[in-house]
Motif scaffolding. Structure first.
Motif, short mmCIF file in Angstrom:
data_model
loop_
_atom_site.label_atom_id
_atom_site.label_comp_id
_atom_site.label_asym_id
_atom_site.label_seq_id
_atom_site.Cartn_x
_atom_site.Cartn_y
_atom_site.Cartn_z
N LYS A 1 0.68 -1.39 0.03
CA LYS A 1 0.07 -0.04 0.11
C LYS A 1 0.96 1.28 0.07
O LYS A 1 0.59 2.27 -0.70
N LEU A 2 1.98 1.26 0.65
CA LEU A 2 2.90 2.35 0.43
C LEU A 2 4.23 2.48 -0.19
O LEU A 2 4.95 2.93 -0.08
N ALA A 3 4.09 1.15 -1.26
CA ALA A 3 5.38 0.98 -1.96
C ALA A 3 5.41 2.08 -2.96
O ALA A 3 6.56 2.74 -3.13
N ASN A 4 4.32 2.81 -3.63
CA ASN A 4 4.54 3.85 -4.56
C ASN A 4 4.89 5.20 -3.73
O ASN A 4 5.95 5.72 -4.43
N THR A 5 4.24 5.17 -2.80
CA THR A 5 4.56 6.54 -1.93
C THR A 5 5.97 6.57 -1.39
O THR A 5 6.73 7.72 -1.67
N THR A 6 6.14 5.23 -0.91
CA THR A 6 8.01 5.29 -0.50
C THR A 6 8.77 5.72 -1.63
O THR A 6 9.81 6.25 -1.41
N ALA A 7 8.50 4.85 -2.85
CA ALA A 7 9.21 5.10 -3.89
C ALA A 7 9.39 6.68 -4.43
O ALA A 7 10.43 7.24 -4.67
N VAL A 8 8.36 7.39 -4.04
CA VAL A 8 8.18 8.83 -4.67
C VAL A 8 8.97 9.59 -3.77
O VAL A 8 9.93 10.36 -4.27
N VAL A 9 9.06 9.18 -2.46
CA VAL A 9 9.64 10.15 -1.30
C VAL A 9 11.25 9.65 -1.62
O VAL A 9 11.94 10.74 -1.31
N ILE A 10 11.50 8.45 -1.64
CA ILE A 10 13.08 8.22 -1.87
C ILE A 10 13.46 8.83 -3.01
O ILE A 10 14.60 9.41 -2.92
N GLU A 11 12.93 8.75 -4.17
CA GLU A 11 13.53 9.35 -5.33
C GLU A 11 13.43 10.86 -5.36
O GLU A 11 14.42 11.55 -5.79
N LEU A 12 12.51 11.40 -4.57
CA LEU A 12 12.46 12.89 -4.53
C LEU A 12 13.54 13.36 -3.36
O LEU A 12 14.37 14.22 -3.60
N PHE A 13 13.77 12.50 -2.51
CA PHE A 13 15.01 12.83 -1.60
C PHE A 13 16.35 13.01 -2.25
O PHE A 13 17.16 13.48 -2.15
N LEU A 14 16.51 11.64 -2.97
CA LEU A 14 17.71 11.44 -3.68
C LEU A 14 17.95 12.56 -4.66
O LEU A 14 19.04 12.89 -5.02
N LEU A 15 17.04 12.99 -5.27
CA LEU A 15 17.03 14.02 -6.28
C LEU A 15 17.56 15.20 -5.58
O LEU A 15 18.32 16.13 -6.04
N HIS A 16 16.91 15.62 -4.47
CA HIS A 16 17.52 16.86 -4.01
C HIS A 16 18.85 16.67 -3.41
O HIS A 16 19.38 17.82 -3.12
N VAL A 17 19.16 15.53 -2.98
CA VAL A 17 20.63 15.37 -2.68
C VAL A 17 21.44 15.73 -3.98
O VAL A 17 22.51 16.51 -3.56
N VAL A 18 21.07 15.24 -4.98
CA VAL A 18 21.99 15.49 -6.08
C VAL A 18 22.07 17.12 -6.42
O VAL A 18 22.73 17.64 -6.76
N ILE A 19 20.59 17.50 -6.34
CA ILE A 19 20.67 19.15 -6.75
C ILE A 19 21.65 19.72 -5.62
O ILE A 19 22.07 20.61 -6.03
N THR A 20 21.56 19.48 -4.36
CA THR A 20 22.34 20.04 -3.25
C THR A 20 23.84 20.07 -3.89
O THR A 20 24.54 21.04 -4.01
N LEU A 21 24.52 18.92 -4.24
CA LEU A 21 25.78 18.69 -4.57
C LEU A 21 26.25 19.50 -5.79
O LEU A 21 27.12 19.93 -5.90
N ALA A 22 24.99 19.17 -6.87
CA ALA A 22 25.33 19.89 -8.02
C ALA A 22 25.42 21.48 -7.93
O ALA A 22 26.39 22.12 -8.58
N LEU A 23 24.68 21.89 -7.16
CA LEU A 23 24.34 23.30 -6.93
C LEU A 23 25.57 23.74 -6.24
O LEU A 23 26.25 25.08 -6.77
N ALA A 24 26.13 23.28 -5.11
CA ALA A 24 27.16 23.72 -4.43
C ALA A 24 28.54 23.59 -5.31
O ALA A 24 29.22 24.55 -5.40
N GLY A 25 28.54 22.69 -6.06
CA GLY A 25 29.79 22.50 -6.73
C GLY A 25 29.85 23.73 -8.08
O GLY A 25 30.83 24.04 -8.26
N THR A 26 28.61 24.01 -8.65
CA THR A 26 28.73 24.65 -9.68
C THR A 26 28.95 26.31 -9.09
O THR A 26 29.59 27.00 -9.80
N ILE A 27 28.29 26.53 -7.99
CA ILE A 27 28.63 27.73 -7.55
C ILE A 27 30.09 28.00 -7.06
O ILE A 27 30.75 28.87 -7.42
#
Length: 564
Positions: A128-154
């Motif tokens: 029941k929570l599989a799709n929701t958890t998948a969305v949460v994990i991918e959203l979290f990992l995406l923002h980790v990538v954004i954090t690292l890429a943004l800091a590195g670019t600046i």
């Protein structure tokens, strides 16, 4: 099923395959929007220039404090490109990409339920929570990538006073806020009965917090600590580097996630805790006519866009009184004058008019984007097989095409007016205030360019309806050329491809006024500048727009319906 997380990994793989290109554009969008600003601030505020003092004064303006938040810098001598970047970019970046997080989370959870996709998945051995958890994990990992890429670019831009630790704090604040507002959307999608209401409530709460922080930032900054949106800039990045707001943001996100999980476990698929609206017993005024029905479908979006354009007008209008100081203090710094569309030797009223030309272009871009989203509904509704239901009634294709087209044109005009009204209201009490009539006569010229772009979109809907998103490429091109074309000295051929380029020009008139003084009568020379339309080009573009609309209708009437 007693295993709510069963096959979460499989759902993650499916989700990544489905949205991998969206993730890529998401990351690139953050980098282009936020990271590129660091170099621009450095160019606008070179070391050992007096520009910083004028910029510091500008940042103390209550209008800018209300829009971007307060700066913790206490003196002009401590103000530089890094502190200016850290004062403006956090809140604006968070607001833009928080909305993207909200829309994404709701689309991948509640909208999938509304369309029956979630129910189909639940028929298999998927938790029941599989799709929701998948969305949460991918959203979290995406923002980790954004954090690292943004800091590195600046950091890669080597801007003075921007250490890597501060760059990482700035990026972490953006990433944490994006994840937080995604979790808020996840919570609300369980409460509301359908996706549209969940999106509207999430964005409405975001807007409410934005308005509340306007008051607290001006009157009582300590109250801003109770506002989650304010945590984006209370880090005092590049000044004090306070990590506490980031930790508070992540903590609140986790709390919202836990509550969302509990709510989802307690409800059925496609159900919400709030009951669905039963609607009125009799159709309202807007529902009794087809134009009213079309407008009613996007009423909330219309209100949101108009508020956004109005706020943008206030933002630029608050800068008008400071333009002279900023440019004169820039000295030989040609970047600032070129970026604002101001010629090197411009003075007084001429400088203001040239700056407003650039402002009107930005407002036009926002207005036409708003109008495009309205007109694109003609194609999107058709792809969802909803137009077939309309044509089962005695409703001609001419009326459908004309209604969507006319409404998009009108909304574009109203949005342009809202932006200009914002400019007028924020500077109306200044000594050199511009009249509403003069602002309208100069700023409304751009609506002809908006109408041309909308007519091209109408033509695409008629002949290539599956490729209507390509219109954004031309919008991006016109904005790119209009903003930096003069600065990069693009050739005239390329500049002329921008529909807005030759619609107006700034003219000067010189007059002699007889003045009486103690020594007798003397002539006082006054130079007045104003923006005027190039009427031959205006009528030509307008005629082309009308012709394209007619051709578009002919093509729309003759083609088959599309779906999917």
């Amino acid at each position: 099923m007693n295993k709510p997380f069963n096959h979460t990994l499989m759902m993650m793989k499916s989700l990544f395959k489905r949205d991998k290109f969206k993730y890529l554009w998401w990351v690139l969008g953050v980098l282009l929007y936020a990271a590129s600003g660091a170099g621009k601030f450095e160019a606008a505020m070179p070391a050992h220039s007096t520009t910083a003092a004028s910029m510091f004064t500008l940042f103390q303006n209550p209008a800018l404090v209300a829009l971007f938040g307060p700066t913790s810098v206490k003196s002009a001598t401590a103000f530089n490109a890094a502190t200016a970047f850290g004062g403006i970019m956090p809140l604006m970046t968070v607001v833009v990409f928080a909305i993207i997080s909200i829309v994404y989370v709701v689309n991948r959870t509640r909208k999938d339920e509304d369309e029956g996709i979630a129910e189909l998945l639940r028929s298999f051995q998927i938790g029941k929570l599989a799709n929701t958890t998948a969305v949460v994990i991918e959203l979290f990992l995406l923002h980790v990538v954004i954090t690292l890429a943004l800091a590195g670019t600046i950091a890669a831009q080597n801007v003075p006073h921007m250490p890597i630790s501060s760059d990482f704090l700035f990026a972490a604040s953006i990433g944490a806020q994006g994840f937080l507002w995604g979790m808020l959307a996840l919570l609300l999608m369980n409460i509301f009965p359908e996706a549209g209401a969940a999106k509207g409530a999430s964005i409405g709460i975001l807007g409410g917090f934005y308005i509340l922080r306007m008051y607290s930032d001006i009157k009582a900054v300590h109250l801003s600590w109770f506002n989650p949106l304010s945590w984006s800039y209370l880090t005092d990045v590049y000044v004090k580097d306070n990590w506490l707001p980031v930790f508070l943001t992540l903590l609140l996100a986790v709390i919202l996630l836990v509550i969302a999980y509990l709510l989802e476990l307690g409800r059925d698929v496609s159900a919400g805790y709030l009951p669905e609206s039963t609607g009125k017993a009799h159709a309202g005024f807007l529902h009794k006519t087809f134009p009213g029905f079309v407008f009613r479908q996007q009423r909330v979006a219309v209100i949101g866009w108009l508020i956004g354009v109005f706020v943008m007008g206030i933002t630029y209008g608050s800068m008008i009184g400071q333009i002279g100081n900023l440019i004169s203090s820039a000295g030989s710094n040609n970047y600032m004058t070129q970026a604002m569309g101001i010629s090197v030797h411009a003075t007084g009223n001429l400088m203001t008019q040239q700056f407003l030309t650039t402002v009107f272009l930005v407002i036009s871009m926002i207005s036409v984007c708003f109008a495009i989203t309205s007109l694109q509904r003609l194609a999107s509704e058709e792809r969802k097989n909803r137009q077939e239901q309309l044509y089962s009634f005695p409703l001609s294709r001419l009326k459908v095409y004309a209604t969507y087209t006319a409404q998009a044109w009108i909304l574009g005009v109203i949005a342009q007016f809202a932006g200009i009204l914002g400019i007028y209201l924020v500077q109306m009490n200044s000594k050199s205030a511009l009249s509403l009539a003069s602002l309208l006569s100069a700023g409304m010229i751009s609506i002809v360019g908006n109408c041309f772009i909308l007519s091209v979109l109408g033509l695409m809907i008629a002949f290539v309806p599956r490729f209507t998103s390509m219109i954004w490429a031309y919008v991006g091109f016109t904005f790119f050329v209009g903003e930096i074309g003069n600065m990069l000295k693009f050739p005239a051929t390329l500049m002329n491809l921008d529909v807005y380029h030759n619609l107006s020009k700034v003219t000067q008139t010189t007059s002699k006024v007889l003045k009486h003084s103690s020594s007798g009568y003397t002539y006082d020379i006054q130079i007045t500048a104003k923006t005027v339309a190039i009427w031959n080009n205006v009528w030509l573009v307008l005629a082309l727009a009308i012709i394209l609309v007619i051709v578009g209708f002919i093509g729309y009437r003759r083609r088959d319906m599309i779906s999917g």
